[in-house]
Motif scaffolding. Structure first.
Motif, PDB file in Angstrom:
ATOM      1  N   UNK A 160     -75.978  10.757 -28.185  1.00 13.20           N
ATOM      2  CA  UNK A 160     -76.011   9.186 -27.613  1.00 13.20           C
ATOM      3  C   UNK A 160     -77.071   8.984 -26.878  1.00 13.20           C
ATOM      4  N   UNK A 161     -77.357   7.839 -26.978  1.00  9.18           N
ATOM      5  CA  UNK A 161     -78.409   7.257 -26.477  1.00  9.18           C
ATOM      6  C   UNK A 161     -78.157   6.468 -25.397  1.00  9.18           C
ATOM      7  N   UNK A 162     -78.630   6.807 -24.041  1.00 11.32           N
ATOM      8  CA  UNK A 162     -78.171   6.011 -22.801  1.00 11.32           C
ATOM      9  C   UNK A 162     -79.511   5.749 -21.846  1.00 11.32           C
ATOM     10  N   UNK A 163     -79.349   4.400 -21.419  1.00  9.67           N
ATOM     11  CA  UNK A 163     -80.445   4.217 -20.278  1.00  9.67           C
ATOM     12  C   UNK A 163     -79.840   4.325 -18.907  1.00  9.67           C
ATOM     13  N   UNK A 164     -80.499   4.785 -18.158  1.00  6.29           N
ATOM     14  CA  UNK A 164     -80.047   5.264 -16.685  1.00  6.29           C
ATOM     15  C   UNK A 164     -80.779   4.238 -15.651  1.00  6.29           C
ATOM     16  N   UNK A 165     -80.190   3.784 -14.838  1.00 11.41           N
ATOM     17  CA  UNK A 165     -80.569   2.838 -13.761  1.00 11.41           C
ATOM     18  C   UNK A 165     -80.470   3.010 -12.473  1.00 11.41           C
ATOM     19  N   UNK A 166     -81.445   2.993 -11.976  1.00 15.19           N
ATOM     20  CA  UNK A 166     -81.420   3.010 -10.335  1.00 15.19           C
ATOM     21  C   UNK A 166     -82.015   1.521  -9.685  1.00 15.19           C
ATOM     22  N   UNK A 167     -81.352   1.203  -9.067  1.00 17.24           N
ATOM     23  CA  UNK A 167     -81.650  -0.381  -8.507  1.00 17.24           C
ATOM     24  C   UNK A 167     -81.255  -0.844  -7.120  1.00 17.24           C
ATOM     25  N   UNK A 168     -82.005  -1.603  -6.632  1.00 14.72           N
ATOM     26  CA  UNK A 168     -81.641  -2.263  -5.318  1.00 14.72           C
ATOM     27  C   UNK A 168     -80.757  -3.091  -5.308  1.00 14.72           C
ATOM     28  N   UNK A 169     -79.904  -3.484  -4.257  1.00 12.83           N
ATOM     29  CA  UNK A 169     -79.020  -4.440  -4.207  1.00 12.83           C
ATOM     30  C   UNK A 169     -79.393  -5.962  -4.561  1.00 12.83           C
ATOM     31  N   UNK A 170     -80.467  -6.262  -4.513  1.00 10.57           N
ATOM     32  CA  UNK A 170     -80.934  -7.493  -4.786  1.00 10.57           C
ATOM     33  C   UNK A 170     -81.449  -7.570  -6.284  1.00 10.57           C
ATOM     34  N   UNK A 196     -83.223  -5.989 -14.526  1.00 12.33           N
ATOM     35  CA  UNK A 196     -82.895  -4.648 -15.299  1.00 12.33           C
ATOM     36  C   UNK A 196     -83.273  -4.677 -16.793  1.00 12.33           C
ATOM     37  N   UNK A 197     -83.128  -5.830 -17.575  1.00 12.59           N
ATOM     38  CA  UNK A 197     -83.617  -6.236 -18.881  1.00 12.59           C
ATOM     39  C   UNK A 197     -84.870  -6.037 -18.783  1.00 12.59           C
ATOM     40  N   UNK A 198     -85.850  -6.486 -17.799  1.00 13.17           N
ATOM     41  CA  UNK A 198     -87.282  -6.525 -18.195  1.00 13.17           C
ATOM     42  C   UNK A 198     -87.555  -5.107 -18.102  1.00 13.17           C
ATOM     43  N   UNK A 199     -86.921  -4.210 -17.170  1.00 11.13           N
ATOM     44  CA  UNK A 199     -87.373  -2.629 -17.054  1.00 11.13           C
ATOM     45  C   UNK A 199     -86.934  -2.201 -18.426  1.00 11.13           C
ATOM     46  N   UNK A 200     -85.880  -2.393 -18.933  1.00 11.95           N
ATOM     47  CA  UNK A 200     -85.479  -1.782 -20.169  1.00 11.95           C
ATOM     48  C   UNK A 200     -86.269  -2.071 -21.220  1.00 11.95           C
ATOM     49  N   UNK A 215     -89.132   0.106 -23.862  1.00 13.19           N
ATOM     50  CA  UNK A 215     -88.840   0.286 -25.263  1.00 13.19           C
ATOM     51  C   UNK A 215     -87.549  -0.440 -25.665  1.00 13.19           C
ATOM     52  N   UNK A 216     -87.088  -1.225 -24.761  1.00  9.81           N
ATOM     53  CA  UNK A 216     -85.939  -2.020 -25.239  1.00  9.81           C
ATOM     54  C   UNK A 216     -84.751  -1.307 -25.866  1.00  9.81           C
ATOM     55  N   UNK A 217     -83.592  -2.154 -25.906  1.00 10.41           N
ATOM     56  CA  UNK A 217     -82.260  -1.463 -26.179  1.00 10.41           C
ATOM     57  C   UNK A 217     -82.005  -0.572 -27.271  1.00 10.41           C
ATOM     58  N   UNK A 218     -82.797  -1.062 -28.631  1.00  9.48           N
ATOM     59  CA  UNK A 218     -82.993  -0.137 -29.638  1.00  9.48           C
ATOM     60  C   UNK A 218     -81.437   0.254 -29.965  1.00  9.48           C
ATOM     61  N   UNK A 219     -81.183   1.826 -30.040  1.00 10.77           N
ATOM     62  CA  UNK A 219     -80.028   2.345 -30.387  1.00 10.77           C
ATOM     63  C   UNK A 219     -79.124   2.635 -29.397  1.00 10.77           C
ATOM     64  N   UNK A 220     -79.191   2.066 -28.119  1.00  6.73           N
ATOM     65  CA  UNK A 220     -78.648   2.330 -26.787  1.00  6.73           C
ATOM     66  C   UNK A 220     -76.947   2.414 -27.111  1.00  6.73           C
ATOM     67  N   UNK A 221     -76.274   3.346 -26.500  1.00  5.11           N
ATOM     68  CA  UNK A 221     -74.733   2.958 -26.647  1.00  5.11           C
ATOM     69  C   UNK A 221     -74.174   2.592 -25.185  1.00  5.11           C
ATOM     70  N   UNK A 232     -75.890  -7.277 -17.615  1.00  8.62           N
ATOM     71  CA  UNK A 232     -76.682  -6.728 -18.913  1.00  8.62           C
ATOM     72  C   UNK A 232     -75.850  -5.930 -19.728  1.00  8.62           C
ATOM     73  N   UNK A 233     -74.940  -5.118 -19.380  1.00  4.27           N
ATOM     74  CA  UNK A 233     -74.096  -4.309 -20.332  1.00  4.27           C
ATOM     75  C   UNK A 233     -73.243  -5.356 -21.280  1.00  4.27           C
ATOM     76  N   UNK A 234     -72.682  -6.493 -20.772  1.00  6.93           N
ATOM     77  CA  UNK A 234     -71.888  -7.279 -21.677  1.00  6.93           C
ATOM     78  C   UNK A 234     -72.993  -8.045 -22.402  1.00  6.93           C
ATOM     79  N   UNK A 235     -73.954  -8.563 -22.076  1.00  2.91           N
ATOM     80  CA  UNK A 235     -75.146  -9.079 -22.763  1.00  2.91           C
ATOM     81  C   UNK A 235     -75.423  -8.228 -24.028  1.00  2.91           C
TER      82      UNK A 235
END
Length: 84
Positions: free
Chosen positions: A1-11, A17-21, A25-31, A48-51
């Protein structure tokens, strides 16, 4: 399973997040997107997940602290007990 992990500030936004992703390398085969449990209901993550048609995985504080990281951040260490 391919997963992207995020830590982020409240703002953070779904766009930031999409820019960081995209820079990683982009969303590619992320699940899924993974975030600490206390951030799993954040609008930016869920928007972002919904998009991308992905689910959000909530990661416990213990699991975050146990994760091996390639980089070390003093800020992340103080905030979450992990390197990055």
């Amino acid at each position: 399973m391919m997963v992207a992990g995020f830590g982020f500030r409240a703002a953070a936004t779904a766009a930031s997040l999409r820019d960081a992703l995209d820079q990683a390398g982009g969303p590619g085969d992320l699940e899924a997107l993974a975030v600490a449990t206390d951030g799993s209901d954040a609008d930016c993550v869920n928007d972002l997940a919904n998009t991308l048609g992905l689910r959000v995985l909530a990661v416990s504080a213990d699991a975050v602290r146990a994760a091996s990281t390639l980089t070390q951040s003093k800020v992340a260490q103080r905030a979450r007990g992990t390197g990055s």
